[in-house]
Design a protein around this motif. Structure first.
Motif, PDB file in Angstrom:
ATOM      1  N   LEU A   1      28.713  -9.927  29.456  1.00 37.80           N
ATOM      2  CA  LEU A   1      27.609 -10.392  30.290  1.00 37.80           C
ATOM      3  C   LEU A   1      26.379 -10.699  29.454  1.00 37.80           C
ATOM      4  CD1 LEU A   1      26.491 -10.971  33.106  1.00 37.80           C
ATOM      5  CD2 LEU A   1      25.845  -8.574  33.253  1.00 37.80           C
ATOM      6  N   CYS A   2      26.001  -9.802  28.592  1.00 36.61           N
ATOM      7  CA  CYS A   2      24.849 -10.045  27.719  1.00 36.61           C
ATOM      8  C   CYS A   2      24.954  -9.155  26.495  1.00 36.61           C
ATOM      9  CB  CYS A   2      23.531  -9.833  28.452  1.00 36.61           C
ATOM     10  SG  CYS A   2      23.298  -8.158  29.066  1.00 36.61           S
ATOM     11  N   ASP A   3      24.300  -9.550  25.443  1.00 38.46           N
ATOM     12  CA  ASP A   3      24.292  -8.748  24.221  1.00 38.46           C
ATOM     13  C   ASP A   3      23.357  -7.566  24.394  1.00 38.46           C
ATOM     14  OD1 ASP A   3      26.037 -10.425  22.848  1.00 38.46           O
ATOM     15  OD2 ASP A   3      24.397 -11.743  22.227  1.00 38.46           O
ATOM     16  N   MET A   4      23.816  -6.410  23.982  1.00 36.21           N
ATOM     17  CA  MET A   4      23.006  -5.204  24.078  1.00 36.21           C
ATOM     18  C   MET A   4      22.659  -4.753  22.670  1.00 36.21           C
ATOM     19  SD  MET A   4      22.872  -4.723  27.325  1.00 36.21           S
ATOM     20  CE  MET A   4      22.234  -3.099  27.496  1.00 36.21           C
ATOM     21  N   GLU A   5      21.420  -4.401  22.458  1.00 38.29           N
ATOM     22  CA  GLU A   5      21.026  -3.858  21.172  1.00 38.29           C
ATOM     23  C   GLU A   5      20.303  -2.543  21.413  1.00 38.29           C
ATOM     24  OE1 GLU A   5      17.105  -6.128  19.910  1.00 38.29           O
ATOM     25  OE2 GLU A   5      18.719  -7.569  20.272  1.00 38.29           O
ATOM     26  N   GLU A   6      20.494  -1.627  20.495  1.00 39.74           N
ATOM     27  CA  GLU A   6      19.865  -0.318  20.592  1.00 39.74           C
ATOM     28  C   GLU A   6      18.350  -0.457  20.435  1.00 39.74           C
ATOM     29  OE1 GLU A   6      21.226   2.795  21.165  1.00 39.74           O
ATOM     30  OE2 GLU A   6      23.070   1.719  21.620  1.00 39.74           O
ATOM     31  N   VAL A   7      17.609   0.259  21.250  1.00 36.58           N
ATOM     32  CA  VAL A   7      16.155   0.287  21.123  1.00 36.58           C
ATOM     33  C   VAL A   7      15.720   1.737  20.968  1.00 36.58           C
ATOM     34  CG1 VAL A   7      15.726  -1.832  22.425  1.00 36.58           C
ATOM     35  CG2 VAL A   7      15.810   0.335  23.626  1.00 36.58           C
ATOM     36  N   ASP A   8      14.653   1.933  20.219  1.00 32.20           N
ATOM     37  CA  ASP A   8      14.154   3.287  20.048  1.00 32.20           C
ATOM     38  C   ASP A   8      13.115   3.601  21.129  1.00 32.20           C
ATOM     39  OD1 ASP A   8      11.709   2.158  19.285  1.00 32.20           O
ATOM     40  OD2 ASP A   8      12.069   2.445  17.149  1.00 32.20           O
ATOM     41  N   PHE A   9      12.604   4.805  21.096  1.00 32.89           N
ATOM     42  CA  PHE A   9      11.668   5.281  22.112  1.00 32.89           C
ATOM     43  C   PHE A   9      10.459   4.358  22.236  1.00 32.89           C
ATOM     44  CE2 PHE A   9       8.006   7.686  23.509  1.00 32.89           C
ATOM     45  CZ  PHE A   9       8.489   8.392  24.591  1.00 32.89           C
ATOM     46  N   GLU A  10       9.838   4.022  21.114  1.00 31.93           N
ATOM     47  CA  GLU A  10       8.608   3.228  21.152  1.00 31.93           C
ATOM     48  C   GLU A  10       8.867   1.802  21.636  1.00 31.93           C
ATOM     49  OE1 GLU A  10       4.779   2.474  21.395  1.00 31.93           O
ATOM     50  OE2 GLU A  10       5.634   4.441  21.049  1.00 31.93           O
ATOM     51  N   GLU A  11       9.970   1.197  21.218  1.00 37.54           N
ATOM     52  CA  GLU A  11      10.323  -0.146  21.702  1.00 37.54           C
ATOM     53  C   GLU A  11      10.544  -0.120  23.211  1.00 37.54           C
ATOM     54  OE1 GLU A  11      12.854  -2.498  18.384  1.00 37.54           O
ATOM     55  OE2 GLU A  11      13.710  -0.593  19.065  1.00 37.54           O
ATOM     56  N   SER A  12      11.202   0.923  23.666  1.00 41.12           N
ATOM     57  CA  SER A  12      11.475   1.070  25.092  1.00 41.12           C
ATOM     58  C   SER A  12      10.167   1.244  25.876  1.00 41.12           C
ATOM     59  CB  SER A  12      12.402   2.261  25.318  1.00 41.12           C
ATOM     60  OG  SER A  12      12.766   2.363  26.661  1.00 41.12           O
ATOM     61  N   ARG A  13       9.271   2.091  25.364  1.00 43.53           N
ATOM     62  CA  ARG A  13       7.987   2.312  26.033  1.00 43.53           C
ATOM     63  C   ARG A  13       7.195   1.011  26.111  1.00 43.53           C
ATOM     64  NH1 ARG A  13       2.904   2.814  25.466  1.00 43.53           N
ATOM     65  NH2 ARG A  13       2.921   2.429  23.238  1.00 43.53           N
ATOM     66  N   ARG A  14       7.152   0.258  24.998  1.00 43.60           N
ATOM     67  CA  ARG A  14       6.430  -1.023  24.987  1.00 43.60           C
ATOM     68  C   ARG A  14       7.009  -2.001  26.010  1.00 43.60           C
ATOM     69  NH1 ARG A  14       5.907  -0.631  19.335  1.00 43.60           N
ATOM     70  NH2 ARG A  14       7.849  -1.770  19.088  1.00 43.60           N
TER      71      ARG A  14
ATOM     72  N   GLY B   1       5.845   6.728  28.831  1.00 44.51           N
ATOM     73  CA  GLY B   1       6.281   7.725  27.865  1.00 44.51           C
ATOM     74  C   GLY B   1       6.776   8.995  28.528  1.00 44.51           C
ATOM     75  N   ALA B   2       6.066   9.428  29.569  1.00 40.02           N
ATOM     76  CA  ALA B   2       6.480  10.634  30.294  1.00 40.02           C
ATOM     77  C   ALA B   2       7.856  10.444  30.920  1.00 40.02           C
ATOM     78  CB  ALA B   2       5.442  10.981  31.362  1.00 40.02           C
ATOM     79  N   GLU B   3       8.119   9.252  31.472  1.00 42.50           N
ATOM     80  CA  GLU B   3       9.429   8.988  32.078  1.00 42.50           C
ATOM     81  C   GLU B   3      10.524   8.955  31.027  1.00 42.50           C
ATOM     82  OE1 GLU B   3      12.782   8.176  34.224  1.00 42.50           O
ATOM     83  OE2 GLU B   3      10.921   9.187  34.764  1.00 42.50           O
ATOM     84  N   LEU B   4      10.250   8.352  29.883  1.00 41.45           N
ATOM     85  CA  LEU B   4      11.254   8.310  28.816  1.00 41.45           C
ATOM     86  C   LEU B   4      11.605   9.720  28.351  1.00 41.45           C
ATOM     87  CD1 LEU B   4       9.943   5.244  26.818  1.00 41.45           C
ATOM     88  CD2 LEU B   4      12.011   5.358  28.207  1.00 41.45           C
TER      89      LEU B   4
ATOM     90  N   GLY C   1      15.572   9.922  26.571  1.00 40.69           N
ATOM     91  CA  GLY C   1      16.034   8.811  25.742  1.00 40.69           C
ATOM     92  C   GLY C   1      15.282   7.539  26.040  1.00 40.69           C
ATOM     93  N   ALA C   2      15.773   6.442  25.491  1.00 47.44           N
ATOM     94  CA  ALA C   2      15.136   5.141  25.677  1.00 47.44           C
ATOM     95  C   ALA C   2      15.662   4.494  26.955  1.00 47.44           C
ATOM     96  CB  ALA C   2      15.401   4.253  24.463  1.00 47.44           C
ATOM     97  N   LYS C   3      15.480   5.198  28.061  1.00 47.37           N
ATOM     98  CA  LYS C   3      15.959   4.738  29.365  1.00 47.37           C
ATOM     99  C   LYS C   3      15.074   5.331  30.450  1.00 47.37           C
ATOM    100  CE  LYS C   3      19.087   8.597  29.423  1.00 47.37           C
ATOM    101  NZ  LYS C   3      20.135   9.073  28.596  1.00 47.37           N
ATOM    102  N   VAL C   4      15.214   4.812  31.663  1.00 49.60           N
ATOM    103  CA  VAL C   4      14.483   5.356  32.806  1.00 49.60           C
ATOM    104  C   VAL C   4      15.479   5.695  33.905  1.00 49.60           C
ATOM    105  CG1 VAL C   4      12.352   4.102  32.295  1.00 49.60           C
ATOM    106  CG2 VAL C   4      14.040   3.067  33.809  1.00 49.60           C
ATOM    107  N   ARG C   5      15.052   6.562  34.812  1.00 54.98           N
ATOM    108  CA  ARG C   5      15.898   6.951  35.937  1.00 54.98           C
ATOM    109  C   ARG C   5      15.684   5.991  37.109  1.00 54.98           C
ATOM    110  NH1 ARG C   5      13.304  12.556  36.634  1.00 54.98           N
ATOM    111  NH2 ARG C   5      11.599  11.166  36.157  1.00 54.98           N
ATOM    112  N   LEU C   6      16.749   5.739  37.867  1.00 51.82           N
ATOM    113  CA  LEU C   6      16.667   4.888  39.042  1.00 51.82           C
ATOM    114  C   LEU C   6      15.661   5.441  40.046  1.00 51.82           C
ATOM    115  CD1 LEU C   6      17.634   2.450  40.664  1.00 51.82           C
ATOM    116  CD2 LEU C   6      19.523   3.867  41.511  1.00 51.82           C
ATOM    117  N   SER C   7      15.621   6.754  40.202  1.00 49.33           N
ATOM    118  CA  SER C   7      14.676   7.368  41.150  1.00 49.33           C
ATOM    119  C   SER C   7      13.233   7.059  40.755  1.00 49.33           C
ATOM    120  CB  SER C   7      14.894   8.880  41.242  1.00 49.33           C
ATOM    121  OG  SER C   7      14.719   9.484  39.966  1.00 49.33           O
ATOM    122  N   TRP C   8      12.954   6.990  39.452  1.00 51.73           N
ATOM    123  CA  TRP C   8      11.611   6.660  38.969  1.00 51.73           C
ATOM    124  C   TRP C   8      11.275   5.215  39.306  1.00 51.73           C
ATOM    125  CZ3 TRP C   8       9.727   3.551  34.811  1.00 51.73           C
ATOM    126  CH2 TRP C   8       8.386   3.790  34.476  1.00 51.73           C
ATOM    127  N   LEU C   9      12.217   4.310  39.109  1.00 48.46           N
ATOM    128  CA  LEU C   9      11.981   2.897  39.461  1.00 48.46           C
ATOM    129  C   LEU C   9      11.716   2.757  40.955  1.00 48.46           C
ATOM    130  CD1 LEU C   9      14.665   1.113  37.267  1.00 48.46           C
ATOM    131  CD2 LEU C   9      12.181   1.061  36.962  1.00 48.46           C
TER     132      LEU C   9
END
Length: 136
Positions: free
Chosen positions: A88-101, A115-118, A123-131
């Protein structure tokens, strides 16, 4: 078998806003841009409840008066005009700061809150409940 065409009649999902410019290339590349314009901001509650009541998780099928119905990957491909071949799409690893930005820029969330959600999601992800909290 004929093709189905989706028409929104102007009933777009406005609560999330329009597609962010930073996401447009990703969505175009995935072939999902046509879905952006067909989201509705209302749901036929009775129809939805009827399908929920008739869905059986054990078999991933709907039990209807006319028999059992399965939704196949081919059905999804035909109805939504999505390719089911390839990645479907190319996935690349992102670190904490890239994810926060990315969260700050693409979702318009304050950097501290992102940052608090991460940290909460560990990790470099968010929860569905947070969204859901953000867009509720």
């Amino acid at each position: 078998m004929g093709k189905m065409k989706f028409i929104s009649h102007g009933k777009k999902l406005n609560r999330l806003g329009s597609c962010h410019e930073g996401n447009r290339d990703i969505i175009n590349g995935s072939g999902l841009m046509s879905l952006v314009g067909i989201s509705y901001d209302y749901v036929d509650r009775d129809l939805l409840l009827t399908f929920v009541e008739r869905f059986h998780f054990e078999t991933s099928s709907f039990h209807l008066p006319v028999g059992e119905m399965f939704v196949t990957l081919d059905d999804v491909s035909s109805l939504l005009q999505l390719s089911i071949l390839g990645q479907l799409c190319d996935m690349e690893e992102v670190d904490f700061e890239e994810s926060r930005r990315a969260i700050v820029e693409l979702l318009g969330v304050d950097g501290g809150r992102a940052g608090a959600e991460l940290h909460a999601a560990q990790g470099a992800k968010v929860r569905l409940s947070w969204l859901r909290e953000i867009y509720a």
